[in-house]
Each structure stands twice: as C-alpha cells, then as structure tokens.
Design an enzyme around this catalytic site. Sequence first.
Site, PDB file in Angstrom:
ATOM      1  N   ALA A  14      -1.357   5.551  -1.347  1.00 40.46           N
ATOM      2  CA  ALA A  14      -1.983   6.037  -2.541  1.00 40.46           C
ATOM      3  C   ALA A  14      -3.725   5.349  -2.475  1.00 40.46           C
ATOM      4  CB  ALA A  14      -1.506   6.022  -3.795  1.00 40.46           C
ATOM      5  N   ALA A  15      -3.600   4.124  -2.894  1.00 35.72           N
ATOM      6  CA  ALA A  15      -4.861   3.550  -2.816  1.00 35.72           C
ATOM      7  C   ALA A  15      -5.827   3.559  -1.903  1.00 35.72           C
ATOM      8  CB  ALA A  15      -4.597   1.976  -3.412  1.00 35.72           C
ATOM      9  N   ARG A  25     -16.480  11.006   2.109  1.00 41.44           N
ATOM     10  CA  ARG A  25     -17.367  11.655   1.269  1.00 41.44           C
ATOM     11  C   ARG A  25     -18.654  11.343   0.696  1.00 41.44           C
ATOM     12  NH1 ARG A  25     -12.348  12.989  -1.228  1.00 41.44           N
ATOM     13  NH2 ARG A  25     -12.762  11.851  -3.111  1.00 41.44           N
ATOM     14  N   GLU A  36      -1.682   1.478   8.531  1.00 47.35           N
ATOM     15  CA  GLU A  36      -0.438   1.504   7.657  1.00 47.35           C
ATOM     16  C   GLU A  36       0.931   1.031   8.742  1.00 47.35           C
ATOM     17  OE1 GLU A  36       2.558   1.889   5.228  1.00 47.35           O
ATOM     18  OE2 GLU A  36       0.519   1.871   4.685  1.00 47.35           O
ATOM     19  N   CYS A  46       6.528   8.905  -6.203  1.00 48.40           N
ATOM     20  CA  CYS A  46       7.425   9.352  -7.257  1.00 48.40           C
ATOM     21  C   CYS A  46       8.385  10.268  -6.720  1.00 48.40           C
ATOM     22  CB  CYS A  46       6.612   9.818  -8.245  1.00 48.40           C
ATOM     23  SG  CYS A  46       5.398  11.075  -8.069  1.00 48.40           S
ATOM     24  N   VAL A  83      -1.613  -5.200  10.199  1.00 48.54           N
ATOM     25  CA  VAL A  83      -2.790  -6.192  10.292  1.00 48.54           C
ATOM     26  C   VAL A  83      -2.407  -7.528   9.919  1.00 48.54           C
ATOM     27  CG1 VAL A  83      -4.870  -7.097   9.054  1.00 48.54           C
ATOM     28  CG2 VAL A  83      -4.642  -4.805   9.649  1.00 48.54           C
TER      29      VAL A  83
END
Length: 185
Positions: A14-15, A25, A36, A46, A83
């Site tokens: 999410a973040a 953008r 990831e 959720c 990482v």
Amino acid sequence: MRGSRRLVVVGGVAAGLSAATRARRLDPALEVCVFERTGFCAYSACGLPYLVGGVIPRHAALVARTPEDLAREGIQVHLHHEVQAVEVAAGRVQVRDLRSGSDRTEAFDELLLATGGRAVLPFPGRDLSGVFAVRTVEDGLAIRDWIGAAGVHAAGDLPVLELLRGKPRDELADRSFVAELQQRG
C-alpha cells in the site's frame, strides 16, 4: 550512466506503491523501481480474512494491479527481491533475488522505505506449528492450507473477528472455530 533521476522504493504494498505512483505522476521522467520481498504487490490486505475463510476463493481477486500493470505506468516492480543493505551516502542498495539467491547493487537518487510492520505475537507458544500472523497474501494462503479439516483456535483482537467473519457460519460450526479476545497491556 542514467539520464533521469531514479527513485528506489523498498516495499511494494500500500504505502510503497501509493508513493511510487504519485512520484511517477508528479515527474513522468522519474525512473521508479520497487523491491518487494513477497510474491504480491498492490493487494487488498483487508481482504485476507475473506481469503482464509473461503469467501474469496482465489487469491488473485485480492490483487489490484500486477507488476505488468505497473510497468505500463513506468514503474518497475521486482517481486521476491529483498533489500539487504542501504548505503545512503553512496546512493545504492544491496538487493537479493530471493528465488535465485543472487545479489546485486542498485543505484538511487531518492529512496523511500515502506516496509510495513511486523506482527508481534507476545504469548507463549508463538513458535508452535499452526500459530500464524496474517499480514501478506502468502500468510493467508498458508493459514487456509493449514486449516484443512482441523479445528482452529484464534487469539487476537479485531482482525480475529474479521478473520472469523470471513468464514461462512456453517463452516465455523463444522470446523470448531474458537475466538479468544485478549486484552493488550
């Protein structure tokens, strides 16, 4: 030598992805690379209780965007990459491909750490088989696979209620689900 500035994002849920897409953008020339460590990005956390409960039968239904979708927006997403070290002064990260075991160095001009939280299970027995934290799609799949026909004892707080709410009522009765709400300190 790269021609544009490069943002490296550590954490692709999410973040991390929200920041990556916003940065892209704001600066279409910005090179954005996301690492990831799990096998999924851009998913609905959720919805995990409903995946475990079988209300959502396929984990792919939780995924909002795939790495291929994000690549079309100019964002490179590397799943199963962790990482290992950050060298801020040198502007680089050490990355391990968790599938092949190979390591490499990736340069950055800007760095965002969005690794999320880690579940704390502050009770005896947390290392026993069948004790899970629910944070990733892999966690949800592991719990669902483990449940099988066995009964389950769930301890926790509101997420436990969500987990149990995801189970159809007859499934709860058939599998002897029990919820124990524990008060935290």
